[in-house]
Write an enzyme that holds these catalytic residues in place. Sequence first.
Site, PDB file in Angstrom:
ATOM      1  N   CYS A  65      -1.228 -12.296  40.889  1.00  0.00           N
ATOM      2  CA  CYS A  65      -2.386 -13.146  40.626  1.00  0.00           C
ATOM      3  C   CYS A  65      -2.192 -14.149  39.500  1.00  0.00           C
ATOM      4  O   CYS A  65      -3.073 -14.948  39.233  1.00  0.00           O
ATOM      5  CB  CYS A  65      -3.620 -12.290  40.347  1.00  0.00           C
ATOM      6  SG  CYS A  65      -3.282 -10.873  39.350  1.00  0.00           S
ATOM      7  N   ASP A  67      -1.990 -13.525  36.269  1.00  0.00           N
ATOM      8  CA  ASP A  67      -2.767 -13.149  35.091  1.00  0.00           C
ATOM      9  C   ASP A  67      -1.851 -12.803  33.931  1.00  0.00           C
ATOM     10  O   ASP A  67      -0.684 -12.457  34.116  1.00  0.00           O
ATOM     11  CB  ASP A  67      -3.655 -11.942  35.412  1.00  0.00           C
ATOM     12  CG  ASP A  67      -4.759 -12.335  36.376  1.00  0.00           C
ATOM     13  OD1 ASP A  67      -5.306 -11.430  37.029  1.00  0.00           O
ATOM     14  OD2 ASP A  67      -5.068 -13.541  36.469  1.00  0.00           O
ATOM     15  N   CYS A  91      -8.886 -11.076  36.056  1.00  0.00           N
ATOM     16  CA  CYS A  91     -10.117 -10.626  36.691  1.00  0.00           C
ATOM     17  C   CYS A  91     -10.812  -9.575  35.832  1.00  0.00           C
ATOM     18  O   CYS A  91     -10.236  -9.078  34.862  1.00  0.00           O
ATOM     19  CB  CYS A  91      -9.804 -10.050  38.070  1.00  0.00           C
ATOM     20  SG  CYS A  91      -8.728  -8.624  38.003  1.00  0.00           S
ATOM     21  N   CYS A 134      -3.908  -3.774  38.201  1.00  0.00           N
ATOM     22  CA  CYS A 134      -4.425  -4.097  36.864  1.00  0.00           C
ATOM     23  C   CYS A 134      -4.169  -2.961  35.888  1.00  0.00           C
ATOM     24  O   CYS A 134      -3.802  -3.190  34.729  1.00  0.00           O
ATOM     25  CB  CYS A 134      -5.933  -4.376  36.920  1.00  0.00           C
ATOM     26  SG  CYS A 134      -6.362  -5.829  37.863  1.00  0.00           S
TER      27      CYS A 134
END
Lengths: 171, 279
Positions: A65, A67, A91, A134
């Site tokens: 993603c 991130d 996120c 995550c």
Amino acid sequence: MLNSLIKHSNSSLWVKQTLSWNGLNQIKRFYDQKVVDHFENPRNVGALDKKKQSVGSGIVGALACGDVMRLDVDIDDEGVIKQAVFKTFGCGSAIASSSLATELIKGKSVDEAMGVTNTEIANELSLPPVKLHCSMLAQDAIRAAICNWKEKNPNHVCVCGPEIAMSPKKK
Amino acid sequence: MLNLFLSNPTANHLINFQGTLLQSIDLNKVRNLKTNFQPPSSLILTKCFLNCIKKDHHSLHHKHKLQNKNKGVNEPCCVSCEKRKDCKKKECCWHCDQELESNFLFCSGCKKLQPPNEKSDYFELLGVEKRFDLDINKLNDSFKNLQKQVHPDKFHFHGGAEHRFSKKISTNINRAYKTLKKDNLRAKYMLELNGISSEQKIIHDPELLMDALEKRQLIETAESPVLEKMQKENEKEKTEIKRKLAKAFLEKNLSEAENYTIKLQYLVKLEEQLNDKLF
């Protein structure tokens, strides 16, 4: 709370519209209450001075993603984590994972902190399968921070996890 | 047990609950089935009747099942009944038994839509060159042309098999197009084709990540002129990285391709954030 979640969330326009139509109770279908709590009231946001000897700074990223997660730790002479702060761009689940990670490792010894796993974080936040990476990221951030500190303090006796990839040296 | 009530005794067509037109069926053939029925007013079809009708439809239209028995092929095959997935005759049209060309959508003989080809990758599916720096306009045109041919809306009245195939094919084409349209997704897909999985990958490059972090912090706080300048710089960097990435893929230099893909992902993410902030 609902409005700020809609404003700040990384989710698509369709999800945002659904959230605003259906009201607060719909949030439970998309985010667990603990994730929302960490998102709204993040603990330990910030950064520490990397030049200090007792500070270890770990920064990791997810290719899936794009991130970024940064976790800084301040470790005293006995190898106990005095302070842990984070900065995450990503996120809600990524923010919550790193926020929880800082809470989990504060006050622990270096060895105990290295033992914090992604499963612990994922279970605590009830992360859905699509967001499990995550928690993986948060686990790696903890280990990267501690390994960075260990590089600066090689004489201190502790155990580093064998699977950690050390930060690549600058070419 | 059949409960068949025909509103119009001369009607040859039967309609099921969903309104899908079943094939024309000879009424005499239906009447010869073991039942007593009388034709009153409304049209009701029960589930078991539908099953019986399906079986008839099956044997009426899948003649090659019988042909294969005559030829001595061990496994009766029929793609649309999906009973035998390892059928050797999959390269032949399910309807007219003619040999199919490779990368087929339709049979050249009877023009019926064929089942989706599971082996082709996204590039083959959309009929574009297998390179990173493909022509986007050509990709768009190809996508539109293909959807014009296979979209499920075109196959509503063509019978269950073709309709089902069209749904699968259309979904595959949509997925392929979404992946190949975006630079970062295309690069990651090309790495996957070469055996490098990027889904679970965690990046530890401090230089790249610190830079990304600082830039994203800046986006949160800075004013429009600064952001617009950032956008232009980002665009320039992206073009450069894309050029290098295309070259790396052509030369099959996968480690470099992976590095550039990572950089591209972060540039694309930055671009998205900048666009969000500025519009």
